[in-house]
Scaffold this motif. Structure first.
Motif, PDB file in Angstrom:
ATOM      1  N   ALA A   1     -75.307  -3.859  -9.366  1.00  7.18           N
ATOM      2  CA  ALA A   1     -76.324  -3.419 -10.325  1.00  7.18           C
ATOM      3  C   ALA A   1     -76.765  -1.996 -10.020  1.00  7.18           C
ATOM      4  N   GLU A   2     -76.987  -1.738  -8.740  1.00  7.86           N
ATOM      5  CA  GLU A   2     -77.378  -0.392  -8.321  1.00  7.86           C
ATOM      6  C   GLU A   2     -76.230   0.585  -8.544  1.00  7.86           C
ATOM      7  N   LEU A   3     -75.019   0.124  -8.257  1.00  7.56           N
ATOM      8  CA  LEU A   3     -73.842   0.979  -8.435  1.00  7.56           C
ATOM      9  C   LEU A   3     -73.690   1.409  -9.889  1.00  7.56           C
ATOM     10  N   ARG A   4     -73.884   0.504 -10.813  1.00  6.71           N
ATOM     11  CA  ARG A   4     -73.723   0.823 -12.234  1.00  6.71           C
ATOM     12  C   ARG A   4     -74.767   1.845 -12.690  1.00  6.71           C
ATOM     13  N   GLN A   5     -75.965   1.760 -12.154  1.00  5.78           N
ATOM     14  CA  GLN A   5     -76.993   2.750 -12.492  1.00  5.78           C
ATOM     15  C   GLN A   5     -76.597   4.131 -11.968  1.00  5.78           C
ATOM     16  N   ILE A   6     -76.090   4.148 -10.731  1.00  5.34           N
ATOM     17  CA  ILE A   6     -75.665   5.426 -10.158  1.00  5.34           C
ATOM     18  C   ILE A   6     -74.480   5.992 -10.929  1.00  5.34           C
ATOM     19  N   GLN A   7     -73.519   5.123 -11.261  1.00 11.28           N
ATOM     20  CA  GLN A   7     -72.350   5.580 -12.011  1.00 11.28           C
ATOM     21  C   GLN A   7     -72.757   6.118 -13.381  1.00 11.28           C
ATOM     22  N   ALA A   8     -73.747   5.494 -13.993  1.00 11.30           N
ATOM     23  CA  ALA A   8     -74.226   5.989 -15.293  1.00 11.30           C
ATOM     24  C   ALA A   8     -74.767   7.402 -15.173  1.00 11.30           C
ATOM     25  N   GLN A   9     -75.503   7.676 -14.090  1.00 12.19           N
ATOM     26  CA  GLN A   9     -76.035   9.026 -13.892  1.00 12.19           C
ATOM     27  C   GLN A   9     -74.925  10.026 -13.586  1.00 12.19           C
ATOM     28  N   LEU A  10     -73.911   9.571 -12.808  1.00 20.49           N
ATOM     29  CA  LEU A  10     -72.770  10.449 -12.533  1.00 20.49           C
ATOM     30  C   LEU A  10     -72.008  10.771 -13.816  1.00 20.49           C
ATOM     31  N   THR A  11     -71.893   9.788 -14.695  1.00 18.36           N
ATOM     32  CA  THR A  11     -71.212  10.001 -15.977  1.00 18.36           C
ATOM     33  C   THR A  11     -72.012  10.955 -16.847  1.00 18.36           C
ATOM     34  N   ARG A  12     -73.316  10.747 -16.868  1.00 20.73           N
ATOM     35  CA  ARG A  12     -74.181  11.579 -17.704  1.00 20.73           C
ATOM     36  C   ARG A  12     -74.169  13.040 -17.265  1.00 20.73           C
ATOM     37  N   THR A  13     -74.127  13.263 -15.968  1.00 17.09           N
ATOM     38  CA  THR A  13     -74.130  14.646 -15.454  1.00 17.09           C
ATOM     39  C   THR A  13     -72.730  15.237 -15.369  1.00 17.09           C
ATOM     40  N   GLY A  14     -71.692  14.418 -15.681  1.00 20.01           N
ATOM     41  CA  GLY A  14     -70.323  14.924 -15.646  1.00 20.01           C
ATOM     42  C   GLY A  14     -69.688  14.907 -14.275  1.00 20.01           C
ATOM     43  N   LEU A  15     -70.392  14.384 -13.255  1.00 20.61           N
ATOM     44  CA  LEU A  15     -69.846  14.383 -11.894  1.00 20.61           C
ATOM     45  C   LEU A  15     -68.717  13.366 -11.714  1.00 20.61           C
ATOM     46  N   ILE A  16     -68.694  12.334 -12.535  1.00 20.53           N
ATOM     47  CA  ILE A  16     -67.735  11.250 -12.353  1.00 20.53           C
ATOM     48  C   ILE A  16     -66.292  11.713 -12.550  1.00 20.53           C
ATOM     49  N   ILE A  17     -66.096  12.824 -13.262  1.00 18.33           N
ATOM     50  CA  ILE A  17     -64.726  13.307 -13.483  1.00 18.33           C
ATOM     51  C   ILE A  17     -64.188  14.029 -12.255  1.00 18.33           C
TER      52      ILE A  17
END
Length: 667
Positions: A63-79
């Protein structure tokens, strides 16, 4: 949770980005300080300054991971590769992760590096899918991605889980082809793999070929010797390790304490204890547990209890080690008290207390513990079932033994190891199901000497001497080396069916062909063999020329043979010897009395009864037992204590009446 607060702050981005970013950095900086890194995060020295990624380092739920991943996606860091690799590592390596989520993320990474590939391979192995891990390795190889030493170590672990020795050798060849076979990490991994596959010689070749060794290298080969029972080699290698000045670590000490436990080298164990105290390694709980285990197995319970009581933190292994020590020394009262006090019990705890009862011949208690274990929803392991089957064999619980086979082997597909198969053979034979024992033996793809001994002893016990002898000859043809127990079985089998010439030949071959010195039990078997067929002079000659003293079983066999064949003089001599060995055994008096009564020596019978009275020897009543619907019922001679005794005797009387009417006697 901190991540929920971070999410709230990020939603403030539209209104006041500078303020939100400032508060966000402060929040996660404090979070990273106050929360320790979880076990999945192997990069303990990794310093992360980005606020979102710093939160990732302490993540402990999906649950915590998905929240963090959402923020990484939103800021473009996930790429970017590094943030994606951290999210992937949690999903693949954390106990709370999700391998399917890891796979979805991996497929979206455009250019995964070696670390990311390794994480996926390691993750699939960790989640119990080694074939998928190997599939990723093959895919990685096909796409010509770069390998490193850790890649091969993880792939070797997959080969170990699959028990695929040829594939492991192939990986060894690839390491040689890529020029990394001399890397210490790879060599340590190869040694570990070969040891787990039972190829100790191959592991030693890798060790001898190492240009440089670290403490892991030495500890791995020492542990390999220990696991395979080569304790002398383990000690010798440890001495070499000390000679060249390799600094020991806690794992090395645990390995050596295990060697001391198995060999009973208490003084050496004490010296290791002194080293632990000198080097301040006492804070290592696993090491302290190993000390408790060593002292317990060496019979030094006071020292084991002293260490146990001083432990500030005790885990399930601490409790189990102490409890096992009591059980091994026969102090089952303290073992059970400790077992009942344990705040947490695992399958090893249950198996240890069951083994304690089984090895102390308290079979009913062992089976009761097994039933309690099942009610506690604890799944048994192979070691548990081996001891339970041993208890079944001793008290005749054939139904329970069959249920174990049906429930765990047939329905659940539990692998039949050699030890477990041997336990089934022994149980079937002792419970009278010799055909089932033979079927189990002949279906075994791999056998050890215990397998042969169990079936030979079973055949002999049930009077199938010819089958026992045939199997013994087959054993020799297959190049299996018999031990002293094998000869007990085959000599006993010869005695049951009167194979005198074969028995004499096997007794001679013990020392002449196999260099096995006959023990009192072997002489007892020969006395029984000769006595059964009336060769009492030969039996006495054998006893007279023995280099060692005959034991109680041997004198008993000679006395019984004299009673059967009417040799009063030799029987009197054997009886006196028996009374000298064990003057409190009521069976000896009964046997002598019956022999004297047969020859109308009533004065001698009277003297024996006076002797029994003076020595306060009481005849032990006979006990029979029957198993009905999984419960054992015991009956003494003329016993009326059973709750159903009136019905039982009524049915017995009815059977007796019917048999009398037909002119037969069933008793």
């Amino acid at each position: 949770m901190w991540s929920m607060a971070a999410s709230t702050l990020l939603r403030c981005f539209r209104l006041s980005p500078i303020k939100a970013l400032f508060l966000y950095r402060v929040l996660f900086h404090f979070s990273s300080i106050s929360r320790p890194k979880p076990s999945w995060n192997s990069n303990q020295n990794l310093v992360v300054t980005h606020p979102i990624l710093s939160c990732m380092e302490c993540c402990d739920s999906m649950a915590e991971l998905r929240q963090i991943q959402a923020q990484l996606t939103r800021t473009g860091l996930i790429i970017h590769r590094f943030p994606a690799s951290r999210v992937l590592a949690f999903c693949a390596l954390s106990d709370n992760g999700d391998m399917n989520h890891a796979r979805l993320l991996f497929d979206r990474i455009p250019d995964p590096n070696t670390y990311i590939w390794n994480t996926m391979i390691r993750g699939y192995i960790r989640w119990g899918s080694p074939r998928l891990g190997l599939s990723f390795f093959c895919d990685m190889n096909a796409k010509k991605f770069n390998f490193d030493c850790r890649t091969l170590v993880f792939v070797l672990k997959a080969c170990e889980y699959l028990s695929d020795f040829l594939l492991g050798q192939t990986i060894h060849g690839l390491a040689y082809k890529w020029g990394i076979n001399f890397e210490m990490l790879v060599q340590n991994g190869l040694m570990h793999y070969y040891i787990k596959m039972g190829q100790l010689d191959s592991a030693r070749k890798v060790f001898d070929g190492m240009a440089e060794r670290d403490v892991v290298s030495w500890t791995t080969i020492i542990d390999g010797y220990s696991e395979n029972g080569h304790y002398t080699d383990a000690l010798r290698t440890f001495q070499c390790m000390l000679t060249i000045g390799v600094q020991l670590n806690a794992v090395t000490m645990i390995t050596m304490l295990s060697v001391c436990s198995q060999t009973g080298f208490l003084n050496l164990g004490r010296s290791f204890h002194g080293y632990v105290e000198k080097r301040f390694l006492g804070e290592n709980l696993n090491l302290m547990n190993a000390l408790v285990d060593m002292y317990g197995k060496c019979g030094c319970l006071d020292s084991a209890r002293r260490i146990f009581d001083l432990l500030d933190i005790k885990d399930v292994f601490s409790w189990t080690s102490m409890m096992s020590g009591y059980a091994k020394c026969g102090d089952l009262e303290h073992a059970r008290k400790l077992f009942d006090k344990m705040p947490e019990k695992n399958v090893v705890s249950w198996s240890s207390i069951i083994a304690g009862y089984a090895q102390a011949n308290q079979s009913e208690e062992a089976l009761n513990c097994f039933r309690e274990m099942l009610l506690a929803n604890v799944e048994p392991i192979t070691a548990t079932l081996v001891n339970v089957l041993s208890a079944c064999g001793r008290c005749g619980h054939l139904d329970l033994g069959r249920w174990i086979y049906e429930h765990y082997i047939e329905k659940r597909g539990l692998k039949l190891s050699v030890n477990l198969s041997n336990a089934f053979i022994d149980m079937y034979a002792k419970c009278g199901a010799i055909n089932e024992a033979a079927k189990m033996f002949h279906e075994m793809t791999e056998r050890d000497i215990v397998s042969w001994n169990s079936i030979i002893m079973g055949y002999g016990f049930h009077g199938h001497g010819s089958e026992a002898v045939t199997l013994f000859e087959q054993l020799k043809r297959e190049g299996v080396v018999p031990d002293d127990i094998t000869f007990v079985g085959v000599l006993s089998a010869c005695g049951h069916v009167g194979l005198v010439s074969e028995g004499r030949r096997y007794f001679f071959d013990m020392k002449a062909e196999f260099s096995i010195e006959p023990k009192p039990v072997h002489y007892a078997c020969m006395v029984d063999l000769l006595g059964r067929v009336g060769l009492l002079d030969d039996a006495y000659e054998l006893v007279r020329n023995m280099p060692i003293e005959l034991d109680e079983a041997g004198w008993g066999a000679l006395l019984n043979a004299c009673r059967v064949h009417g040799n009063l003089k030799l029987g009197h001599y054997a009886g006196e010897k028996l009374l000298g060995v064990d003057p409190g055994d009521s069976g000896v008096y009964t046997l002598l009395s019956n022999m004297y009564a047969t020859w109308n020596k009533w004065d001698e019978v009277k003297q024996l009864r006076v002797m029994m009275r003076d020595r306060k020897v009481k005849k032990v009543p006979g006990l029979s037992s029957v198993e009905i619907e999984g419960k054992s019922h015991g009956f003494f001679v003329a016993d009326r204590s059973h709750v159903c005794s009136e019905r039982i005797y009524a049915i017995l009387n009815m059977i007796y009446m019917h048999s009398s009417e037909k002119g037969t006697n069933c008793f």
